[in-house]
Design a protein around this motif. Sequence first.
Motif, short mmCIF file in Angstrom:
data_model
loop_
_atom_site.label_atom_id
_atom_site.label_comp_id
_atom_site.label_asym_id
_atom_site.label_seq_id
_atom_site.Cartn_x
_atom_site.Cartn_y
_atom_site.Cartn_z
N LEU A 126 4.74 -14.74 -5.39
CA LEU A 126 6.48 -14.39 -5.40
C LEU A 126 7.01 -14.47 -3.93
N LEU A 127 6.18 -13.84 -2.96
CA LEU A 127 6.53 -13.97 -1.56
C LEU A 127 6.49 -15.63 -0.98
N ARG A 128 5.79 -16.19 -1.88
CA ARG A 128 5.68 -17.92 -1.25
C ARG A 128 6.76 -18.81 -1.74
N VAL A 129 7.53 -18.24 -3.34
CA VAL A 129 8.39 -19.25 -3.71
C VAL A 129 9.63 -19.37 -3.03
N PRO A 130 10.31 -20.26 -3.08
CA PRO A 130 11.56 -20.49 -2.32
C PRO A 130 12.72 -19.32 -2.50
N SER A 131 12.62 -18.77 -3.71
CA SER A 131 13.65 -17.61 -3.92
C SER A 131 13.39 -16.34 -2.88
N PHE A 132 12.32 -16.08 -2.49
CA PHE A 132 12.13 -15.08 -1.68
C PHE A 132 11.23 -15.28 -0.27
N ALA A 133 10.86 -16.43 -0.25
CA ALA A 133 10.00 -16.64 1.06
C ALA A 133 10.67 -16.67 2.47
N ARG A 134 11.90 -16.74 2.35
CA ARG A 134 12.70 -16.88 3.58
C ARG A 134 13.42 -15.32 3.92
N TRP A 135 13.07 -14.49 3.09
CA TRP A 135 13.81 -13.20 3.15
C TRP A 135 12.90 -12.37 4.09
N PRO A 136 13.51 -11.68 4.98
CA PRO A 136 12.72 -10.65 6.22
C PRO A 136 11.84 -9.75 5.57
N LEU A 137 11.05 -9.90 4.71
CA LEU A 137 10.15 -8.85 3.89
C LEU A 137 9.03 -8.54 4.70
N ASN A 138 8.41 -7.11 4.40
CA ASN A 138 7.35 -6.58 4.85
C ASN A 138 6.61 -6.20 3.70
N VAL A 139 5.01 -6.24 3.79
CA VAL A 139 4.40 -5.67 2.62
C VAL A 139 3.44 -4.72 3.40
N HIS A 140 3.52 -3.38 2.53
CA HIS A 140 2.93 -2.23 2.96
C HIS A 140 1.73 -1.88 2.06
N PHE A 141 0.54 -1.46 2.65
CA PHE A 141 -0.37 -0.75 1.99
C PHE A 141 -0.60 0.58 2.44
N PHE A 142 -0.96 1.72 1.55
CA PHE A 142 -1.33 2.90 1.58
C PHE A 142 -2.56 3.24 1.30
N ALA A 143 -3.29 2.55 0.54
CA ALA A 143 -4.63 2.84 0.09
C ALA A 143 -5.75 1.81 0.44
N PRO A 144 -6.67 2.26 1.23
CA PRO A 144 -7.72 1.17 1.71
C PRO A 144 -8.34 0.24 0.73
N GLU A 145 -8.56 0.57 -0.44
CA GLU A 145 -9.13 -0.28 -1.50
C GLU A 145 -8.05 -1.00 -2.18
N VAL A 146 -6.62 -0.82 -2.25
CA VAL A 146 -5.93 -1.62 -2.62
C VAL A 146 -5.62 -2.99 -1.50
N TYR A 147 -5.84 -2.52 -0.37
CA TYR A 147 -5.44 -3.53 0.89
C TYR A 147 -6.55 -4.36 0.76
N GLU A 148 -7.93 -3.84 0.32
CA GLU A 148 -9.20 -4.73 0.41
C GLU A 148 -8.93 -5.66 -0.90
N ALA A 149 -8.40 -5.18 -1.78
CA ALA A 149 -8.20 -6.23 -2.93
C ALA A 149 -7.23 -7.49 -2.65
N TRP A 150 -6.16 -6.76 -1.92
CA TRP A 150 -5.09 -7.90 -1.49
C TRP A 150 -5.49 -8.80 -0.38
N GLN A 151 -6.51 -8.40 0.42
CA GLN A 151 -7.28 -9.42 1.19
C GLN A 151 -8.13 -10.35 0.50
N LYS A 152 -8.82 -9.76 -0.26
CA LYS A 152 -9.91 -10.75 -1.25
C LYS A 152 -9.09 -11.79 -1.89
N TRP A 153 -7.72 -11.50 -2.34
CA TRP A 153 -7.12 -12.37 -3.08
C TRP A 153 -6.53 -13.22 -2.15
#
Length: 320
Positions: A126-153
């Motif tokens: 979703l962060l890559r599709v034209p509908s949202f890619a140009r919005w000034p968005l930030n992604v926040h992670f508060f759990a290490p294992e969730v951030y690791e899963a994000w990095q893996k993807w």
Amino acid sequence: MPVLSKPIPPLYTVYILRSTVRHASLYIGSTPHPPRRLKQHNGEAKGGAARTARSTLRPWEMVGLVSGFPGMVAALKFEWALTNPHLSLHIPSSSRITTSAGTKRNGHPKRPRHSLTSILSNLHLLLRVPSFARWPLNVHFFAPEVYEAWQKWCSTANEPLRETIRVLTDFRPSPSNPNNSESPNADNDSRQPWGIHALPLDYTPMKDYVTKTQSIYDFEREGNCVGCGEHLDPGKGLYATCPNPGCECTGHVSCWSSHLLGKEAGEDIIPISGTCPQCKGEVVWGDLMKEMSLRVRGTKEIEKLLKKPRKRNARAESST
């Protein structure tokens, strides 16, 4: 009844909620106030979704969220798309990762069960599709294992995110830290805030920027447009000013847009960021629009932001 115009909110988020008892239980929601919303999900305040009301799954924690939405409607669109990736028209059929899990009795597609992997993969999409890619968005992670899963993807994704989409982490302090909170989302003013409790819930981070622009526009020091060179008549147009400290570069919103878009100008798309033509510092389109909307629509919010604290009574001071 007419709809009242409001400034861009200081914070509006789409969050990922996870049960601390059963990590496979996940929920997606949106809110302008994550700490308050978490209390509602955990039954500590009125409100909250029925799907998070089961005592056997409480307490819940916010393990990640997306911030930077220009308002409630924008956040709700993103929330719905992330919750229903099998139906969302924001996702092209050729790029769809999640498909429906059969059909309901009414014939409508059944929503597939969420997993952490499915949520993160669809979030990345979703962060890559034209509908949202140009919005000034930030992604926040508060759990290490969730951030690791994000990095893996991200390491396996076909396309990277735009560089303007920031990925931020703020994990729970280690137990050896004296500022550590006793619970993952404890709200204690005497300890260093982290996670959702460290997010800015008001316009305080913009105070210096707003102070500068108030001085410029109150004393009619707009000058000439940085783009077209025309004189900026006070109160007769939509003007924006560079957010960088010490720079009073001001111009028509349309001229700022053309400057930041550069070669993309005229393609009817939203600018993302660029450099100020005067101070050469970074300028984010979302920052320009937030300040302008606050100046034009948020008189009460500005008065509250710039209100000077009351001086302590002399008698009270002498007694301390």
